[in-house]
Design a protein around this motif. Structure first.
Motif, PDB file in Angstrom:
ATOM      1  N   ILE A   1       0.988   7.479  -5.978  1.00 34.48           N
ATOM      2  CA  ILE A   1      -0.061   7.679  -6.989  1.00 34.48           C
ATOM      3  C   ILE A   1      -0.787   8.991  -6.742  1.00 34.48           C
ATOM      4  O   ILE A   1      -0.997   9.787  -7.658  1.00 34.48           O
ATOM      5  N   VAL A   2      -1.144   9.213  -5.466  1.00 31.36           N
ATOM      6  CA  VAL A   2      -1.889  10.437  -5.136  1.00 31.36           C
ATOM      7  C   VAL A   2      -1.062  11.676  -5.501  1.00 31.36           C
ATOM      8  O   VAL A   2      -1.585  12.655  -6.021  1.00 31.36           O
ATOM      9  N   ALA A   3       0.244  11.577  -5.275  1.00 34.94           N
ATOM     10  CA  ALA A   3       1.104  12.719  -5.591  1.00 34.94           C
ATOM     11  C   ALA A   3       1.122  13.015  -7.099  1.00 34.94           C
ATOM     12  O   ALA A   3       1.401  14.138  -7.521  1.00 34.94           O
TER      13      ALA A   3
ATOM     14  N   ILE B   1      -4.168  -1.932  -9.570  1.00 34.02           N
ATOM     15  CA  ILE B   1      -5.540  -1.908  -9.050  1.00 34.02           C
ATOM     16  C   ILE B   1      -5.799  -0.595  -8.328  1.00 34.02           C
ATOM     17  O   ILE B   1      -6.841   0.039  -8.488  1.00 34.02           O
ATOM     18  N   LEU B   2      -4.786  -0.142  -7.577  1.00 38.09           N
ATOM     19  CA  LEU B   2      -4.939   1.147  -6.893  1.00 38.09           C
ATOM     20  C   LEU B   2      -5.061   2.288  -7.914  1.00 38.09           C
ATOM     21  O   LEU B   2      -5.883   3.190  -7.767  1.00 38.09           O
ATOM     22  N   ALA B   3      -4.250   2.223  -8.952  1.00 36.86           N
ATOM     23  CA  ALA B   3      -4.309   3.260  -9.987  1.00 36.86           C
ATOM     24  C   ALA B   3      -5.705   3.282 -10.611  1.00 36.86           C
ATOM     25  O   ALA B   3      -6.303   4.346 -10.813  1.00 36.86           O
ATOM     26  N   ALA B   4      -6.225   2.079 -10.887  1.00 38.38           N
ATOM     27  CA  ALA B   4      -7.569   1.991 -11.483  1.00 38.38           C
ATOM     28  C   ALA B   4      -8.594   2.639 -10.558  1.00 38.38           C
ATOM     29  O   ALA B   4      -9.465   3.402 -11.010  1.00 38.38           O
TER      30      ALA B   4
ATOM     31  N   MET C   1       0.820  -1.212   0.000  1.00 39.37           N
ATOM     32  CA  MET C   1       0.000   0.000   0.000  1.00 39.37           C
ATOM     33  C   MET C   1       0.852   1.260   0.000  1.00 39.37           C
ATOM     34  O   MET C   1       0.342   2.360  -0.142  1.00 39.37           O
ATOM     35  N   ASP C   2       2.192   1.096   0.132  1.00 33.23           N
ATOM     36  CA  ASP C   2       3.030   2.293   0.165  1.00 33.23           C
ATOM     37  C   ASP C   2       3.080   2.992  -1.191  1.00 33.23           C
ATOM     38  O   ASP C   2       3.627   4.066  -1.328  1.00 33.23           O
TER      39      ASP C   2
ATOM     40  N   ILE D   1      -0.127   9.516 -13.241  1.00 31.65           N
ATOM     41  CA  ILE D   1      -0.515   8.341 -12.443  1.00 31.65           C
ATOM     42  C   ILE D   1       0.043   7.034 -13.008  1.00 31.65           C
ATOM     43  O   ILE D   1       0.703   6.254 -12.300  1.00 31.65           O
ATOM     44  N   MET D   2      -0.200   6.788 -14.293  1.00 33.81           N
ATOM     45  CA  MET D   2       0.202   5.514 -14.891  1.00 33.81           C
ATOM     46  C   MET D   2       1.718   5.333 -14.866  1.00 33.81           C
ATOM     47  O   MET D   2       2.228   4.239 -14.595  1.00 33.81           O
TER      48      MET D   2
END
Lengths: 252, 213
Positions: free
Chosen positions: B7-9, B182-185, B1-2, B163-164
């Motif tokens: 991704i958020v950044a 999956i998190l990106a999706a 999860m790190d 993101i990608m």
């Protein structure tokens, strides 16, 4: 008719759509203050003729004279001439064509501001005056969708009158309305005729034509078949074609 | 999860590419649709060809042409610039079609009434036609914005750190090939869903206005 007193003349106006001659060499003189009703079967070219007068359809050939200014339509009509022409000729459509995103008041005021350069206050004052005349001052802030068809058409008449036209064209103004709503529109038109406005009205309303018009024109196949005082044309039509058409609209 | 903070950044970069491309497309699209409705046949034909070509090329091919082709030669470009130009052009072509459809939805009588009143071409466009067409175009424009948001993942291929791109890097270095994507999706869905809801709301509202008119 005396040329000097005619406010509108069409000379040999012709308009062809994809090989079909909709208006086939029509000539017409209308006197100032005259009310002319035009009837005829659908496809007879009456609407097209009307639309040629303010150049919504540009004729292929012919001359249009409004109050002494000639427009030869076989060449290109300059933007200036077009603006001049449309300032003098107002038009009312079968489908009203109010601007749905503006209130009734804005519908009438915006063209005055843009075309005549009136200030917003001036335009609104004139609009309210006209709304009162057509009996709709209470609808000033309503949107067209909140008005009945008859009310919309009366607003459309006010919108055209706000530009102080010399001639008003009506293209089947009551054809899209219930008979009852049509009556209120006809009442406004009758009142307008009484003020001396020059009017050309394409219509199926025989009673209106008979009682308000000074002259009745019968069109068929892009030509004027016959014309004269309404009672005379209605009671004693000269052409078999006119008789057939009249019996079709009278005997229903 | 790190990977999630990484991704958020990167969300601002994705949003930046999407918003800038959309803005370019919205403006250029107006020019294209004006061209397609021009009086002159040559201008009409030219505008139409531009739209057909831009819609005919896969976006990723266009991006490579701009970044690796043009960008490596005469015009030095940052990846972000190339991305925005490429997706902006694709958006222009697509939005011009949205605009064109919305103009066709404005009844002919509106143009005729404006003409008969003697309103100038510019007044007719700005005050009478555009406000009505815009209402029709809105849902289609939002739908395109959602597509663009997702398609912006393509620009990871030319090195924009959106993101990608950051997700892919993390997946490679950490060896976890599933969770990061999956998190990106999920992040794409989280950004796109409000837009989709807004679009549906606009569509419903427009249908109501049309019924009332």
């Amino acid at each position: 008719m005396n040329q000097a007193e005619s406010i509108l003349s069409l000379r040999d106006v012709e308009k062809t759509f994809a090989g079909h001659c909709a208006v086939d060499g029509v000539s017409l003189d209308v006197a100032r203050g005259e009310v002319v009703a035009v009837i005829g079967p659908s496809g007879s070219g009456k609407s097209t003729m009307l639309r040629c007068i303010n150049l919504l359809e540009v004729p292929d050939r012919g001359t249009i004279t409004v109050d002494g200014t000639d427009l030869d339509t076989s060449g290109t009509v300059s933007a200036r001439d077009l603006t001049q022409l449309r300032r003098r000729v107002g038009m009312v459509f079968q489908s009203f064509n109010l601007f749905p995103h503006m209130t009734v008041l804005r519908n009438i005021s915006l063209p005055q501001e843009r075309v005549l350069g009136r200030s917003r206050d001036e335009a609104d004052r004139r609009s309210m005056e006209l709304l009162e005349r057509v009996g709709l001052q209470q609808k000033a802030d309503a949107y067209p969708a909140k008005c009945s068809g008859g009310q919309q058409q009366r607003v459309a008449i006010a919108r055209a009158l706000a530009l102080d036209p010399e001639i008003m064209l009506f293209d089947e103004p009551t054809s899209a309305l219930d008979p009852e709503l049509g009556l209120e529109v006809l009442a406004v038109m009758r009142q307008l005729a009484d003020t001396g406005m020059t009017m050309i009205v394409v219509t199926h309303e025989i009673h209106f034509a008979a009682t308000v018009a000074d002259r009745l024109i019968v069109m068929a196949d892009g030509r004027i078949l016959e014309q004269g005082p309404p009672q005379q044309v209605l009671d004693d039509p000269q052409h078999a074609r006119t008789r057939t058409f009249l019996s079709a609209i009278k005997d229903r | 999860m790190d990977v999630l903070p990484i991704i958020v950044a990167a969300i601002p970069v994705t949003l930046g590419v999407t918003a800038a491309s959309f803005a370019i497309g919205a403006v250029l699209g107006l020019a294209l649709v004006a061209g397609r409705r021009s009086r002159w046949t040559v201008v009409r034909g030219l505008s139409r060809s531009v739209v057909e070509v831009l819609r005919g090329i896969p976006p990723i091919v266009l991006l490579f042409i701009i970044f690796f082709g043009i960008g490596s030669g005469a015009l030095r470009m940052e990846p972000f610039q190339a991305a925005v130009i490429g997706l902006g052009l694709v958006s222009a072509a697509h939005l011009s079609e949205v605009y064109r459809g919305s103009l066709l939805a404005v009844p002919k009588g509106q143009f005729e009434a404006a003409d008969a009143l003697g309103l100038s071409r510019s007044t007719t466009s700005a005050r009478v036609i555009a406000p009505q067409a815009f209402r029709v175009a809105m849902p289609g424009m939002v739908t395109w914005a959602i597509s663009l948001l997702k398609d912006s993942a393509l620009v990871s291929t030319i090195g924009v750190a959106e993101i990608m791109s950051v997700t892919n890097q993390h997946a490679r270095s950490s060896g976890d090939g599933l969770m990061p994507f999956i998190l990106a999706a999920a992040v794409y869905i989280a950004i796109g869903t409000p837009l989709a809801i807004w679009s549906r709301w606009l569509e419903k509202r427009f249908a109501r206005i049309r019924k009332a008119a």
